[in-house]
Every structure is written in C-alpha cells, then in structure tokens.
Design a protein around this motif. Structure first.
Motif, PDB file in Angstrom:
ATOM      1  N   PRO A   1       0.809  -1.232   0.000  1.00 31.57           N
ATOM      2  CA  PRO A   1       0.000   0.000   0.000  1.00 31.57           C
ATOM      3  C   PRO A   1       0.840   1.278   0.000  1.00 31.57           C
ATOM      4  O   PRO A   1       0.443   2.284  -0.591  1.00 31.57           O
TER       5      PRO A   1
ATOM      6  N   LEU B   1       0.515   4.075  -2.887  1.00 37.12           N
ATOM      7  CA  LEU B   1       0.252   5.461  -2.492  1.00 37.12           C
ATOM      8  C   LEU B   1       1.234   6.418  -3.182  1.00 37.12           C
ATOM      9  O   LEU B   1       0.840   7.469  -3.709  1.00 37.12           O
TER      10      LEU B   1
ATOM     11  N   CYS C   1      -6.825  -4.005   3.514  1.00 38.72           N
ATOM     12  CA  CYS C   1      -7.898  -3.060   3.132  1.00 38.72           C
ATOM     13  C   CYS C   1      -7.315  -1.898   2.323  1.00 38.72           C
ATOM     14  O   CYS C   1      -7.918  -1.447   1.338  1.00 38.72           O
ATOM     15  N   ALA C   2      -6.111  -1.437   2.718  1.00 34.49           N
ATOM     16  CA  ALA C   2      -5.463  -0.323   2.007  1.00 34.49           C
ATOM     17  C   ALA C   2      -5.093  -0.709   0.576  1.00 34.49           C
ATOM     18  O   ALA C   2      -5.225   0.096  -0.350  1.00 34.49           O
TER      19      ALA C   2
ATOM     20  N   PHE D   1      -6.628   1.690  -2.145  1.00 35.19           N
ATOM     21  CA  PHE D   1      -5.740   2.508  -2.977  1.00 35.19           C
ATOM     22  C   PHE D   1      -5.703   1.994  -4.420  1.00 35.19           C
ATOM     23  O   PHE D   1      -5.435   2.748  -5.349  1.00 35.19           O
TER      24      PHE D   1
END
Length: 494
Positions: free
Chosen positions: A202, A206, A286-287, A291
């Motif tokens: 993640p 990002l 979840c990220a 993302f």
C-alpha cells in the motif's frame, strides 16, 4: 502468460526453504505429542505468529482486497469483526485452554480434550467431534488447494490440473515430514512474509498514485460512496460480517496453537504480538484494495485483469509496481497465506484420525513411532481426498470456506468457551452444544433465513443448549476438582 524467471526462481527458493524447515523439524519429532502439538514447546513469538498465519488464508491477499476494491470501505466490517473475535479468543480461551488440556489427560486434540474433560467413557463425544473436524476440514483443505492452484495458474500460465498438484505438493511435503513443529516454524516465516507484503504494497501504491490527498481525491471521483462504511449495507448485513469473529472460539487449527504454548505465561505476550500482527495485516489488506481503486482508475490500460477478476488486485499491483524479484517475494506471500492455513488443516485432520480413531479404537497399545507414521499416512490420505474434491475447476469450494468457518464456530465455539469458564458444564451439555450448533448451521444455511450468517444463530442456540442441558444434570466431583485445579494453575501463571 509466459513464465517470468525471477518470479519462478523466487517461488522455487521459497518452497525449498519451507521443505528444508520440515526436515529440520523432523529431527525434533520423536513421539505423537511432538508430531501433533510440537511437545508443547512453542514460545510466545511462534505461538502468536503461527496462530495468525494459520488463521489468515488466501482470502487475506485475494478475497478481502478484491471486495474493498469493488465496494469500498463498507466491506471492512468483516475485518473489524475478526479483530474483536480474535482478541476475545486470546483473552478468554487461550491461557485457560492451555492449562485445561494439560489437567485433563494431557489432551493433544479437541476431541481428546472433550472426552477427558467430561469423562465420556462411551466415546460418543470423541467420535462426533472428530467426524465434525474431518467433514468440515476436508472441504476447507480443498478450498486452500483451489486458491493455491489459481495462484500458480495465473502467475505461470499452467493448466489447472498441473497447478493443483504444484500448489499442494510442497505443503504436503513439509507437513508430512515435520508435523506440528514444521507447520509452526514455517507459519512464523510465512507470517513475516505476509506482513512485509501488506505494509510495503500500500505504501508503494500510495507513492505511485501521487500521495494521500491525490489518492483520496481519485477514489472520491470514482465514487464518493467508497468512503461510506454503511454504503449498500443493512443491519443484518453488518451483523453477519461482524459475526465472523464468533468463529474463532471453535477453530481447531487456531486452538491447537494455544494448546502447544510452552506455558500459560507465554500467552499474554503472544496475544500482544498476534493482535499487532493481525491489525497491521488487515489494515494493509484493506489499504491495498482501497488505494487500488485510485491506481487503476488512473491507469485503465493495465486494469483489464482486475476488471475481469477483482480478486487479482494485489497480484496485479505487485507485478506492475515492483521489480520482478520483489514481485516474486510479494506473490510468495499469497502462497504463504495459502500454505500456512492448509498445512494446519491437514495436521488437525491427521491428528483426529490418528489420536481419536486409530489409537482409541483400533490400536490402544500402538508404539509412539507407529503413531507418528500413521499420522503421516493420514496427512497423505486427507490431502488426496481434498485434491480430488478440488480437481473440478468449476468447483465453487472457496464459497464453502464461510460454511466451514460457521460449522466449526457454532459446533465447537460454545463448547470450548463455556468448558474453560464454567465448572457446572456436563457431558450431555457438551453433546447437545455440538449437535445443536452444527445442525443449526446446516439448516439455517439451507433455508437462508433473513439473510443472516448461519454462525450467529448456531452459536447462540448451541450455547443455550449447553446451559439448559447441563443445568438438568450435574458434573461429577472429579470433573469439578480437575476444573478447579486447572483454574488455579491459570490464575497462578497468568
């Protein structure tokens, strides 16, 4: 897709390392207790990480990121339910089960524990609980083999049949050779690999999408509802997702880790390590899905495979954003998640067949060496049956994971939880709890009543059955005194 050498080499090195650990564990396996519970020698770090890795199967890196990618944060309720359930399991069950199994005939398996704890001379409790384990776990093992096959199929372009055997072979090898120690040591390596993948991926996504503000803006542009925890949900839907947490009290492969801890003193430290690991992994997973929404909306040219199957979001991000060698390590994390759960399940099935059928009913006087080899033979037997179930590529075995989780959670969860907390529980209460819990899950699932996840009514009715049936009788003095002695030992070591 052609075989990409760095990824293939990474996979081969990883699998070879797991099998090597199996052979190292083989040297420490001298009797059935070693093979089934590692001689109750696990320290807090191995107890914590192996409990986590055995719990988090391929769905952690495929199913959950895919669900978040498709629907946004409203799918994260399951993660919240799991965190709460796992914490309560560590708090109320872990230490108490460790001392109760030791005080009740040094029990090595759950059926063994139930039989000793409730002085069941008829063998009925042992047989019913061992049958529940074998039925649900063989289905569970098959789902793990399917997940492994899908990974090999998509990464190396293998046929499904070849991928099925390639994915299962290594896990079967180290479980067969090294037993519980091999499974626990490899789980610790696999848990480390999983958390590395779920923290790194993640962060890189990002950076690739231009930082937090840009990423959130892109996700909002795609659909503002992605941020809404209540989007498309109902009260029953949220309760059903949270209800997954109830399953922890009855999962034999997780409870075995508690039973194998070197002492009750290790449990508190193991709980802190395991919960930290679990929360970081679930936030990371979840990220990745969340993302991923921003990344693939900004790069529609590479979004094809994810559009076709949203469960590939982690695989595709790893392949696109990382050097092939690092991608190989990250994709090995999916294999680690699958292998860690599958190996535990094979071992629990093997121990049920060896300890609860072969030793109890066929060969009471069998030597330790004979029992270890019977245990190994049972690993192969269960694996072959699971591969046969998984061999049909159209088989929707993965959909049965929630069914197996509910089956164990409702059949064993109330029995385990109440047996370590209440000295007034009786054998008939335990029998009623297992039968009512299991039957409720099957019936509720069949009729899909109110759309509520079947574990919730199964758990509640199973617990009520235990209470009322136990109240109608009374435990023997021996049962009460053993319970009290174990409870004192728990409080002294806690």
């Amino acid at each position: 897709m052609s075989v990409s050498n760095p990824t293939l080499i990474t996979f081969v090195i990883y699998i070879a390392a797991m099998v090597l650990i199996g052979f190292m564990a083989y040297r420490s396996t001298n009797n059935l207790s070693d093979y089934i519970l590692g001689g109750r020698s696990l320290g807090s770090v191995v107890t914590a990480l192996s409990a986590g890795a055995s719990d988090m199967s391929g769905w952690l890196l495929m199913g959950l990121p895919g669900a978040i990618y498709m629907s946004g944060l409203s799918e994260s309720w399951i993660a919240i339910g799991l965190i709460v359930g796992a914490y309560l399991n560590w708090l109320f069950v872990a230490g108490r089960l460790r001392v109760q199994t030791e005080h009740n005939g040094d029990a090595l398996t759950l059926p063994d524990y139930f039989s000793s704890r409730f002085e069941d001379n008829s063998g009925l409790l042992r047989i019913i609980s061992a049958v529940v384990i074998l039925v649900f776990f063989t289905i569970y093992c098959a789902s793990g083999i399917v997940a492994g096959a899908r990974l090999f199929e998509s990464t190396f372009g293998m046929s499904y049949e070849t991928a099925l055997w390639a994915g299962a072979a290594a896990t079967i090898a180290y479980t067969f050779v090294g037993g519980f120690l091999a499974v626990s040591w490899t789980d610790t390596v696999q848990a480390t690999l999983m958390i590395f993948a779920l923290i790194l991926t993640p962060v890189i996504v990002l950076i690739a999408t231009g930082g937090l503000d840009t990423t959130f803006a892109a996700i909002e542009l795609q659909d503002a509802g992605n941020f809404d925890m209540l989007k498309g949900t109902t009260f029953i839907g949220i309760i059903s997702l949270m209800g997954w947490g109830l399953g922890y009290f009855g999962q034999p492969h997780i409870l075995a880790r508690f039973m194998a801890a070197d002492s009750v003193k290790s449990i508190a430290n193991a709980r802190r390590i395991s919960m930290t690991w679990m929360i970081l992994c679930l936030v990371g997973t979840c990220a990745v899905g969340f993302f991923g929404i921003a990344y693939f909306s900004a790069h529609p040219d590479v979004a094809g495979p994810v559009a076709e199957n949203h469960e590939r979001v982690f695989i595709e991000l790893a392949k696109i954003l990382f050097n092939p060698w690092i991608a190989g390590v990250l994709l090995s994390a999916i294999l680690a998640a699958v292998m860690s759960t599958l190996s535990c399940q094979l071992l629990v099935c093997s121990s049920a067949l060896t300890e609860d059928f072969y030793k109890t009913f066929l060969r009471k006087g069998a030597s330790q060496l004979e029992l270890v080899w019977v245990g190994r033979a049972m690993v192969l037997l269960v694996a072959v049956v699971a591969i046969l179930i998984a061999s049909n590529p159209e088989n929707r075995v993965l959909g049965l994971v929630s069914y197996a989780w509910a089956g164990f959670g409702a059949a064993f969860g109330p029995v385990v939880l109440i047996s370590v907390l209440w000295k007034g529980m009786t054998r008939d209460g335990a029998l009623a709890g297992i039968l009512v819990g299991a039957i409720t899950v099957v019936v509720w699932k069949h009729f899909s009543i109110w759309g509520l996840y079947e574990i919730i009514p199964g758990f509640i009715l199973g617990a009520l059955a235990i209470y009322f049936v136990s109240k109608a009788g009374s435990p023997s003095k021996g049962m009460v005194s053993r319970f009290e002695a174990a409870d004192e030992a728990f409080k002294a070591g806690h």
